[in-house]
Design an enzyme around this catalytic site. Structure first.
Site, short mmCIF file in Angstrom:
data_model
loop_
_atom_site.label_atom_id
_atom_site.label_comp_id
_atom_site.label_asym_id
_atom_site.label_seq_id
_atom_site.Cartn_x
_atom_site.Cartn_y
_atom_site.Cartn_z
CB SER A 61 -0.95 0.00 1.21
OG SER A 61 -1.91 -1.02 1.07
CG HIS A 118 19.11 -4.22 6.91
ND1 HIS A 118 18.94 -3.13 7.73
CD2 HIS A 118 18.30 -5.19 7.41
CE1 HIS A 118 18.07 -3.43 8.69
NE2 HIS A 118 17.67 -4.67 8.51
NE ARG A 177 20.53 -8.57 11.07
CZ ARG A 177 19.54 -8.31 10.22
NH1 ARG A 177 19.44 -9.00 9.09
NH2 ARG A 177 18.65 -7.37 10.48
NE ARG A 247 15.44 -1.42 7.95
CZ ARG A 247 14.55 -2.32 8.36
NH1 ARG A 247 14.04 -3.16 7.49
NH2 ARG A 247 14.19 -2.39 9.62
CG ASN A 248 17.71 5.08 7.73
OD1 ASN A 248 17.04 4.27 8.36
ND2 ASN A 248 17.19 6.21 7.27
CE LYS A 320 -5.07 -0.67 3.58
NZ LYS A 320 -3.77 -1.29 3.26
CG ASP A 386 -4.58 -4.84 2.04
OD1 ASP A 386 -4.09 -5.92 1.63
OD2 ASP A 386 -3.94 -4.02 2.69
CG HIS A 390 -3.58 -8.37 5.18
ND1 HIS A 390 -2.55 -8.96 4.47
CD2 HIS A 390 -3.52 -7.04 4.88
CE1 HIS A 390 -1.91 -8.03 3.78
NE2 HIS A 390 -2.47 -6.86 4.00
CG HIS A 428 -1.74 -4.09 -2.75
ND1 HIS A 428 -2.53 -4.99 -2.05
CD2 HIS A 428 -1.51 -3.07 -1.89
CE1 HIS A 428 -2.74 -4.53 -0.84
NE2 HIS A 428 -2.14 -3.36 -0.71
#
Length: 491
Positions: A61, A118, A177, A247-248, A320, A386, A390, A428
């Site tokens: 989404s 990542h 990690r 990815r931060n 949403k 959606d 789910h 989607h």
């Protein structure tokens, strides 16, 4: 062609030819049946490269609404970087070149896997080879994964890194990690990874032997104890360092330890100067060059409508609401001029299969009210397909589609009376495929197409396309010129 316009996003309702376990197919949906008979419609791609995600990856989404609002494909970091590297753009990347040319030694550090959450090992390899082309000595600081990939897969990825090693490229350190990518200020973990970067924690073993020795102690990839290998003696003043994760959140702490003067997580060796660069923006306070800066999303659908001093209303229930405001507006939190926002509370139930109609009726009432007020553009999201999809509950998902269909009937009827144009599509799919081949519930999004219907003066047919074609189509219905940044309309 200049009409007040509705953009309706039926979240999670997609196209699927097969009727088995297809909640959309099995629902009683007179409004959809009418639209199939009387309106031009086509199929729209919502996944993979068509929305800036890796090939084959299901849409979501957030990405879907960003793409709808921007009117163009916004490549996600993984795809954007991969495409850039495939095009050999590094040789013209100023942040990369300026960083590596400040020292004969370049340190590259990052997560060594193809998990794609990542980092990606292909990025690691590409940067190392490009550094070597510039006659640099390259020290690789490998972070083992075991979380986004199998827990004992490091040896497979290590082989790929060893394949590029030579007299100029060497594996210098290794760390799970758990240590090198902490994000919870547990600096005792970061400190161990930092010490290996400084040339402490030496092991006499080779990288593959060291990984195997960890496995022998029942330590999996995520938790491999930081160590450095022979012929590596630690970072020195005036050397260059690039962290290759895109990815931060799990990259900030180790970079702070290396470069931020005010860092106080533990006592460190003081560097006069390390030439640090990061793959993407990690933190607004970091002064380091960024190889792939964040793309600014301008001239979105909402912004263009606002620039013409027209009114607009963005309507959704809680689930949403962010998607029809923040995401569809290109990551802009503040409403544009003349933009009204209507938040309808989602029902307070444990799971939405207990109330498959959700708040669709209340959302519809808000839409009808805005139409009667003559709002120029109304953007609305129906969450049912959606959120109920789910849950994996097929019967409830059928009811969810039927609830949306009834609401669409009311909106379509008033649209015809008030001469509103309408574009209806989905961000989607989901509820059109509810079980897998083993009859287990499917609760995820689908990687397929969705329908697009258009009601508009003079529109007799529409082309197949993707979500990036929606914004320009809406602007065309409104009689407005789309900016050059947007992709072509569907008609």
């Amino acid at each position: 062609m200049a009409q007040k316009t509705l953009l309706i996003i039926t979240d999670g309702i997609g196209y699927r030819k097969d009727s088995d376990h297809n909640a959309f197919f099995h629902a009683k949906k007179p409004t959809y049946d009418l639209m199939f008979k009387t309106l031009p419609y086509s199929l729209i791609d919502t996944h993979g490269l068509s929305v800036g995600l890796p090939e084959g990856q299901m849409g979501n989404s957030e990405v879907g609404h960003m793409c709808i609002g921007a009117g163009r494909v916004l490549y996600q970091d993984l795809v954007k970087i991969s495409l850039s590297l495939q095009n050999d753009d590094l040789k013209n990347n100023p942040a990369f070149l300026n960083t590596i040319h400040k020292s004969p030694v370049v340190h590259l550090m990052g997560l060594m896997s193809d998990g794609g959450v990542h980092s990606h090992i292909e990025h690691f390899i590409a940067l190392a080879l490009e550094c070597e082309k510039s006659h640099k000595k390259v020290c690789l600081h490998l972070i083992t994964d075991g979380r986004d990939v199998a827990p004992k897969s490091a040896l497979t990825y290590l082989k790929q890194m060893q394949n590029i090693c030579n007299e100029n490229i060497q594996i210098a350190t290794i760390s799970g990690r758990f240590y090198a990518m902490d994000r919870d200020k547990r600096f005792e973990r970061i400190e161990l990874a930092y010490h290996s970067l400084m040339g402490l924690n030496h092991t006499p073993l080779s990288p593959s032997e060291y990984i195997q020795s960890q496995y022998d102690k029942n330590i999996t990839d995520e938790f491999i104890t930081p160590a450095c290998f022979k012929n590596y003696y630690g970072m020195q003043d005036d050397e260059s360092f690039i962290f290759i994760n895109f990815r931060n959140d799990r990259a900030r702490e180790i970079v702070s330890a290396l470069g931020q003067k005010e860092f106080s997580g533990f006592k460190r060796q003081a560097f006069k100067k390390l030439h640090i660069a990061t793959m993407t923006p990690y933190d607004n306070t970091f002064p380091y060059p960024v190889l792939f800066p964040k793309e600014s999303v301008q001239n979105t659908l909402a912004e263009v409508v606002s620039q013409h001093n027209l009114t607009q209303s963005h309507i959704a229930e809680t689930e949403k609401y962010a998607h029809v405001t923040f995401f569809i507006n290109g990551g802009v939190e503040t409403p544009f001029k003349n933009e009204n926002r209507v938040l309808i509370p989602s029902p307070k139930v444990t799971t939405y299969d207990l109330k498959p109609e959700m708040s669709a009726k209340e959302v519809t009432l808000a839409v009808l009210e805005q139409m009667k007020l003559g709002t120029d553009l109304i953007i609305v999201n129906f969450a049912n397909g959606d959120m109920v999809g789910h849950t994996g509950n097929f019967e409830a998902s059928v009811k969810a589609v039927e609830a949306v269909d009834a609401c669409l009937g009311e909106i379509l009827s008033l649209a015809k009376k008030l001469d509103y144009a309408m574009l209806l599509t989905s961000d989607h799919g989901n509820c059109e495929h509810m079980k897998d081949e083993n009859q287990n519930p499917l609760t995820n999004h689908t990687a397929g197409s969705v329908y697009c219907f258009v009601l508009g003066d003079g529109v007799r047919s529409i082309k197949n396309g993707a979500l990036n074609n929606i914004a320009s189509s809406v602007l065309k219905l409104m009689g407005l010129k789309a900016p050059a940044t947007m992709d072509e309309p569907l008609f």
